[in-house]
Design a protein around this motif. Structure first.
Motif, PDB file in Angstrom:
ATOM      1  N   GLY A 176     101.061  64.014  79.039  1.00 36.59           N
ATOM      2  CA  GLY A 176     100.037  64.392  78.094  1.00 36.59           C
ATOM      3  C   GLY A 176      98.771  64.857  78.797  1.00 36.59           C
ATOM      4  O   GLY A 176      98.432  64.351  79.874  1.00 36.59           O
ATOM      5  N   TYR A 177      98.073  65.799  78.187  1.00 37.01           N
ATOM      6  CA  TYR A 177      96.799  66.272  78.735  1.00 37.01           C
ATOM      7  C   TYR A 177      95.662  65.785  77.846  1.00 37.01           C
ATOM      8  O   TYR A 177      95.568  66.156  76.675  1.00 37.01           O
ATOM      9  N   PHE A 178      94.801  64.931  78.409  1.00 40.55           N
ATOM     10  CA  PHE A 178      93.643  64.412  77.693  1.00 40.55           C
ATOM     11  C   PHE A 178      92.461  65.323  77.967  1.00 40.55           C
ATOM     12  O   PHE A 178      92.006  65.458  79.102  1.00 40.55           O
ATOM     13  N   VAL A 179      91.934  65.958  76.924  1.00 40.41           N
ATOM     14  CA  VAL A 179      90.877  66.954  77.078  1.00 40.41           C
ATOM     15  C   VAL A 179      89.582  66.325  77.573  1.00 40.41           C
ATOM     16  O   VAL A 179      88.890  66.877  78.433  1.00 40.41           O
ATOM     17  N   ASP A 180      89.195  65.177  77.008  1.00 41.98           N
ATOM     18  CA  ASP A 180      87.991  64.438  77.431  1.00 41.98           C
ATOM     19  C   ASP A 180      86.723  65.285  77.308  1.00 41.98           C
ATOM     20  O   ASP A 180      85.945  65.418  78.251  1.00 41.98           O
ATOM     21  N   GLN A 181      86.491  65.845  76.120  1.00 41.82           N
ATOM     22  CA  GLN A 181      85.387  66.781  75.917  1.00 41.82           C
ATOM     23  C   GLN A 181      84.014  66.187  76.239  1.00 41.82           C
ATOM     24  O   GLN A 181      83.103  66.903  76.666  1.00 41.82           O
TER      25      GLN A 181
END
Length: 384
Positions: A176-181
């Motif tokens: 999974g890719y966590f965007v972490d804006q």
């Protein structure tokens, strides 16, 4: 017709046909190419003059209409940029899933771009956000998880839950890719590379830029782009009630009146305004503090009632249907315009439309039940 007139008319007709053909050929060469899918619509949003605010203040108040991005907000920019950067750095590969914790707008943008690029998307959001946001997310094909609002230090906070879901994801070897804006510096970089240059090109010389902060990406990216290129430009934060960022900018201390002992009612940022205001420094917003000096020139605190009143003013006077974060930007822009004096030019951003706030911010019955007036103010003195 005589032979001589026929002889004269024939070349004239041929010339006219030739000129018409050349004009058509030139038009064909200069015709814009078709836009490459929905992501090609992101950016290059219009800058408008808000007539009622400009006329009432004696200043020119301009607004970049970011809700005209295809996903309906300025978050389209970071969704596209962060996903493309993740692809180029091998953090997101075909078959992957995108995870993010968001109050709604970023999630909608991510879901749209994810679908266009062939990814799946899992969004975690507070359960007190307007229900139409989660409905839009679902229509874009995202998995939506609504959680109870709580402090960022709690494992149940929507951002922390999204981070954990990304860690847990594993399908056919894909991670999974966590965007972490909030903490991803590419957020501010996206606005440095796109929003800032567009504003400079569209507005020409102006005196002040005003914007709120959720993740801090827009105000940090635009401020860092504009300030070196516009000597004398002043940049201001627009902050909703319950947020401590205004006090941090103005006084160097993170504090909100709703944090005073015995006053907290609901959660850390106690406001009906969605998407802006915090009681912590995100990595993006923290870049505005160089040592003891803040790159911003000040902050304006805006109450919920003022946000509601401004939204009704803009609809009544200008036909502009804006959301809560756009409304606080406009209240702050009016105050800054009056502070600077007549003849100045102030730029802000209409980040969101009222279409995402129909069940809450734009529900007059609900607003009245909560104690807010939904009448259009008689003058801008309501925002002094």
């Amino acid at each position: 017709m005589s032979n001589s007139s026929t002889w004269i008319a024939a070349p004239a007709a041929a010339l006219a046909l030739y000129v018409a053909w050349r004009m058509l050929a030139t038009r064909e060469r200069t015709r814009p190419a078709p836009i490459n899918g929905v992501v090609g619509l992101i950016g290059n949003t219009p800058l408008i003059r808000i007539n009622s605010l400009s006329e009432a203040t004696g200043c020119e108040i301009l607004a970049k209409v970011e809700y005209m991005n295809p996903g309906g907000s300025s978050k389209d920019r970071i969704a596209l940029y962060l996903i493309e950067q993740a692809e180029s750095h091998g953090e997101l590969t075909p078959g992957g899933c995108i995870f993010e914790g968001t109050s709604g707008s970023t999630g909608i943008s991510l879901a749209m771009v994810a679908r266009a690029k062939g990814y799946t998307c899992h969004i975690v959001m507070p359960n007190d956000m307007a229900i139409e946001k989660s409905q839009l997310l679902e229509r874009h094909g995202a998995t939506v998880e609504r959680v109870t609002p709580c402090s960022i230090v709690d494992t149940g906070h929507y951002v922390n839950v999204a981070r954990q879901r990304a860690k847990e994801f594993s399908v056919d070897g894909q991670r999974g890719y966590f965007v972490d804006q909030f903490e991803n510096p590419r957020n501010a970089e996206a606005h440095f590379r796109t929003t800032g240059p567009e504003i400079l090109a569209q507005a020409g010389p102006f005196d002040a830029f005003v914007h709120g902060s959720g993740t801090g990406g827009t105000i940090a990216g635009v401020t860092y782009f504009l300030k070196p290129r516009m000597p004398g430009l002043k940049c201001f934060l627009a902050d909703p009630q319950g947020s401590g960022l205004a006090n941090k900018v103005n006084h160097g201390v993170m504090f909100a009146e709703t944090e005073r002992e015995g006053t907290r009612r609901r959660q850390q940022v106690d406001t009906l305004v969605e998407g802006v205001g915090l009681n912590r420094l995100t990595r993006n917003f923290a870049t505005l503090f160089a040592g003891q000096r803040c790159l911003l020139d000040g902050a304006v605190s805006v109450s919920d009632q003022e946000a509601v009143a401004m939204s009704r003013w803009l609809m009544n006077k200008d036909g502009l249907f804006v959301g809560s974060s756009a409304a606080i930007n406009c209240v702050a822009a009016v105050r800054i315009a009056r502070r600077l004096g007549r003849g100045k030019r102030v730029v802000t951003i209409l980040a969101d439309s009222g279409q995402r706030h129909l069940t809450k911010f734009w529900n007059d019955d609900k607003m009245r039940e909560m104690g807010y007036s939904v009448d259009c103010p008689e003058s801008l003195d309501a925002f002094l």
